[in-house]
Design an enzyme around this catalytic site. Structure first.
Site, PDB file in Angstrom:
ATOM      1  N   THR A   1      -2.105  11.690   3.422  1.00 42.57           N
ATOM      2  CA  THR A   1      -1.004  12.331   3.193  1.00 42.57           C
ATOM      3  C   THR A   1      -0.123  11.200   2.374  1.00 42.57           C
ATOM      4  O   THR A   1       0.805  10.668   2.582  1.00 42.57           O
ATOM      5  CB  THR A   1      -0.625  12.306   4.443  1.00 42.57           C
ATOM      6  OG1 THR A   1      -0.849  11.183   5.375  1.00 42.57           O
ATOM      7  CG2 THR A   1      -1.057  13.656   4.783  1.00 42.57           C
TER       8      THR A   1
ATOM      9  N   ILE B   1     -16.656  -0.447   2.979  1.00 39.61           N
ATOM     10  CA  ILE B   1     -16.743  -1.684   2.290  1.00 39.61           C
ATOM     11  C   ILE B   1     -16.744  -2.175   0.548  1.00 39.61           C
ATOM     12  O   ILE B   1     -17.667  -1.991   0.421  1.00 39.61           O
ATOM     13  CB  ILE B   1     -17.033  -2.336   3.464  1.00 39.61           C
ATOM     14  CG1 ILE B   1     -17.012  -1.691   4.925  1.00 39.61           C
ATOM     15  CG2 ILE B   1     -16.809  -3.609   3.494  1.00 39.61           C
ATOM     16  CD1 ILE B   1     -15.386  -2.294   5.617  1.00 39.61           C
TER      17      ILE B   1
ATOM     18  N   HIS C   1      -3.542  -0.779   6.641  1.00 40.86           N
ATOM     19  CA  HIS C   1      -3.776  -0.804   7.656  1.00 40.86           C
ATOM     20  C   HIS C   1      -3.047  -0.484   8.755  1.00 40.86           C
ATOM     21  O   HIS C   1      -1.728  -0.498   8.599  1.00 40.86           O
ATOM     22  CB  HIS C   1      -4.492  -1.891   7.620  1.00 40.86           C
ATOM     23  CG  HIS C   1      -5.372  -2.160   9.131  1.00 40.86           C
ATOM     24  ND1 HIS C   1      -6.729  -1.719   9.348  1.00 40.86           N
ATOM     25  CD2 HIS C   1      -4.998  -2.844  10.567  1.00 40.86           C
ATOM     26  CE1 HIS C   1      -7.219  -2.059  10.506  1.00 40.86           C
ATOM     27  NE2 HIS C   1      -6.368  -2.585  11.536  1.00 40.86           N
TER      28      HIS C   1
END
Ligand code: GRF
Length: 187
Positions: free
Chosen positions: A13, A86, A103
């Site tokens: 989104t 990562i 984040h």
């Protein structure tokens, strides 16, 4: 024209919001040259629908090498928009100052390894926080440790759950991510 490569793992989104904000001029002077996913996800379909070059690079053997090769030469900015793998320190080093992440919390709180999605929102509720929000930051080899570019926040109310926080954080992300991208690209 600046070229943005977007890395995703999920529904995308935020990717959609970036596409829309390039179209409506909120993000100026930019084009998405590539969308890369590390797993099958709906975000790839969004890219396809908008005729944006996209590819799936599955996690596992040679992932980092393949990812490295998949970033187009002319990329000016790498945007992690819900990307769960990562990245290697060498990769972060190479793209230092040119790679950003969003984040779903107010860093430096609730960041680091294992802090993604519902884990973050559960931790925020359990800690009895008075506010939450989202952070756009530069990516370094330390997980969620790079310099903050922009944050947006809201007050948590007594009825909030991890699910309602997730929805509220997403709304904040749609506000701040395009602004932060435009800021970094056109500073
Ligand atoms: C966002 O909440 C973002 O903060 C996190 O992953 C989520 C991605 O959501 N890193 P979507 O795929 O853009 O909907």
């Amino acid at each position: 024209m600046k070229n943005i490569t977007i890395l995703i793992s999920g529904s995308g989104t935020n990717l959609q919001r970036i596409i829309d904000c390039i179209d409506n001029g909120k993000i100026r002077n930019a084009k998405i040259n590539q969308v890369i996913a590390d797993r099958e996800c709906f975000g790839l379909e969004r890219a396809e629908k908008h005729n944006i070059p996209n590819q799936l690079i599955k996690r596992g053997k040679d992932f980092s090498e393949n990812l490295e090769k998949a970033i187009p030469e002319n990329t000016d900015l790498i945007v992690l928009a819900g990307f769960l793998s990562i990245l290697k320190p060498e990769f972060c080093e190479k793209w230092s100052g040119k790679i950003i992440n969003i984040h779903p919390a107010l860093l430096p709180k609730f960041g680091g390894k294992g802090m993604w999605g519902h884990h973050v929102h559960n931790a925020v509720i359990e800690a009895g926080e008075k506010e939450s929000g989202a952070t756009v930051h530069f990516v370094t080899s330390g997980i969620d440790e790079g310099k903050v570019i922009l944050q947006g926040k809201f007050d948590i109310d007594e009825h909030d759950t991890a699910e309602t926080l997730a929805q509220k954080v997403h709304q904040i992300e749609y506000d701040i991510f395009p602004i932060a991208i435009d800021l970094v690209l056109n500073k």
